[in-house]
Design a protein around this motif. Structure first.
Motif, PDB file in Angstrom:
ATOM      1  N   PHE A 195       5.815  -1.506   9.872  1.00 51.99           N
ATOM      2  CA  PHE A 195       4.976  -0.319   9.666  1.00 51.99           C
ATOM      3  C   PHE A 195       3.922  -0.592   8.597  1.00 51.99           C
ATOM      4  O   PHE A 195       2.749  -0.253   8.769  1.00 51.99           O
ATOM      5  CB  PHE A 195       5.854   0.875   9.281  1.00 51.99           C
ATOM      6  N   ASN A 196       4.337  -1.203   7.485  1.00 53.10           N
ATOM      7  CA  ASN A 196       3.395  -1.564   6.425  1.00 53.10           C
ATOM      8  C   ASN A 196       2.294  -2.474   6.960  1.00 53.10           C
ATOM      9  O   ASN A 196       1.112  -2.283   6.662  1.00 53.10           O
ATOM     10  CB  ASN A 196       4.109  -2.265   5.273  1.00 53.10           C
TER      11      ASN A 196
ATOM     12  N   TRP B 251       1.157  -2.999  10.139  1.00 47.83           N
ATOM     13  CA  TRP B 251       0.231  -2.420  11.111  1.00 47.83           C
ATOM     14  C   TRP B 251      -0.594  -1.287  10.519  1.00 47.83           C
ATOM     15  O   TRP B 251      -1.759  -1.098  10.884  1.00 47.83           O
ATOM     16  CB  TRP B 251       0.974  -1.977  12.362  1.00 47.83           C
ATOM     17  N   THR B 252      -0.039  -0.543   9.577  1.00 44.84           N
ATOM     18  CA  THR B 252      -0.815   0.500   8.922  1.00 44.84           C
ATOM     19  C   THR B 252      -1.934  -0.110   8.093  1.00 44.84           C
ATOM     20  O   THR B 252      -3.081   0.354   8.134  1.00 44.84           O
ATOM     21  CB  THR B 252       0.088   1.382   8.044  1.00 44.84           C
TER      22      THR B 252
ATOM     23  N   TRP C 233      -1.905   1.087  -0.843  1.00 45.75           N
ATOM     24  CA  TRP C 233      -1.045   0.612   0.244  1.00 45.75           C
ATOM     25  C   TRP C 233      -0.775  -0.887   0.097  1.00 45.75           C
ATOM     26  O   TRP C 233       0.349  -1.339   0.315  1.00 45.75           O
ATOM     27  CB  TRP C 233      -1.704   0.897   1.600  1.00 45.75           C
TER      28      TRP C 233
END
Length: 92
Positions: A21-22, A24-25, A67
């Motif tokens: 998730f990290n 692709w985000t 992020w």
């Protein structure tokens, strides 16, 4: 004398859901920022039209920075999972 080659199964651990998730985000945010930056630079907009977009671009940049720091921190956390390679043994 007959020898047998015994190959243990390859045990490859995959990245967990949070890591995927990290990844692709961050990729989506980065590509969005890249497209947004090109639009601001070459979109033919006048400065009064660009100002709200520049504010959004800066806010997204700060979000992407936070992020990225989160990803690095998450990546270097202690992890029990390890990558085990093939173990080839020859038995007579």
């Amino acid at each position: 004398m007959v020898s047998r080659l015994i190959v243990k199964e390859l045990d490859v651990t995959t990245y967990d859901r949070i890591s995927r998730f990290n990844h692709w985000t961050a990729a989506i945010l980065f590509l969005t920022m890249l497209g947004f930056g090109f639009y601001l630079a070459y979109g033919g907009l006048e400065m009064p039209q660009k100002l709200p977009l520049i504010v959004n671009h800066k806010a997204m940049g700060v979000l992407l920075l936070v992020w990225g720091i989160w990803r690095v921190g998450y990546r270097f956390r202690p992890s029990p999972s390890t990558l085990q390679l093939c173990d080839f043994t020859i038995q007579p």
